[in-house]
Design a protein around this motif. Structure first.
Motif, short mmCIF file in Angstrom:
data_model
loop_
_atom_site.label_atom_id
_atom_site.label_comp_id
_atom_site.label_asym_id
_atom_site.label_seq_id
_atom_site.Cartn_x
_atom_site.Cartn_y
_atom_site.Cartn_z
N THR A 165 2.25 6.37 -7.11
CA THR A 165 1.23 7.25 -7.68
C THR A 165 1.56 8.72 -7.44
O THR A 165 1.32 9.56 -8.30
N LYS A 219 1.26 4.08 -2.92
CA LYS A 219 1.05 5.49 -2.62
C LYS A 219 2.24 6.33 -3.12
O LYS A 219 2.05 7.39 -3.71
N GLU A 242 0.83 -1.21 0.00
CA GLU A 242 0.00 0.00 0.00
C GLU A 242 0.86 1.26 0.00
O GLU A 242 0.59 2.21 -0.74
#
Length: 161
Positions: free
Chosen positions: A110, A107, A103
């Motif tokens: 992106t 993050k 995750e």
């Protein structure tokens, strides 16, 4: 092509030194006299055993102070739930945050893609590699990632020109 890696590691020998400092201070402090407070490390788990909640909170503060002195970010410590132990004592398990999970890596990648910098981010296991054509773009990516204020301490390693 210049690149660097984003990792999340804790220096284990320095952590051992910090825990030794906590143990030393617990044996010397007046408010801990006669108590059975202890702190142990097994793999990546720190177990704090204290007489009551007050002493447990003091052990938290000692742990944070001594890790900071040893250049370990206290954000790498994930304090678990307090639980009752035998003899009316309180136990708490502290987990070390090591490596970048999926995750957090997603993050970061992106955020790098949305920043419009001319760099690429690739997830490689528990680290993220940032590559670009110019050193300035990589330094811009580093500063942009630092501004994300993530809850896990990150280190930038393996900077290659």
């Amino acid at each position: 092509m210049p690149s660097f890696d984003i990792v999340s590691k804790t220096d284990m020998p320095e952590l051992n030194n910090a825990l030794d400092g906590v143990r030393r201070e617990v044996t010397q402090r007046y408010d801990f006299k006669g108590s059975k407070c202890e702190i142990t490390l097994e793999d990546e788990l720190i177990t704090i055993l204290a007489d009551d909640d007050l002493k447990l909170k003091q052990m938290h503060e000692l742990l944070k102070v001594h890790t900071t002195r040893r250049n370990i970010d206290p954000a790498a410590l994930d304090f678990g739930k307090e639980e009752a132990a035998s003899g009316n004592m309180v136990r708490q398990v502290v987990t070390l945050k090591q490596g970048i999970d999926r995750e957090l890596a997603k993050k970061i990648t992106t955020a790098v893609k949305q920043s419009k910098l001319k760099v690429q981010a690739a997830v490689q296991g528990d680290e993220v590699r940032i590559t670009g054509k110019k050193r300035d773009d990589l330094q811009g990516a580093m500063s942009m990632i630092k501004e994300l204020n993530l809850d896990q301490p990150l280190q930038y390693e393996n900077f290659r020109d």
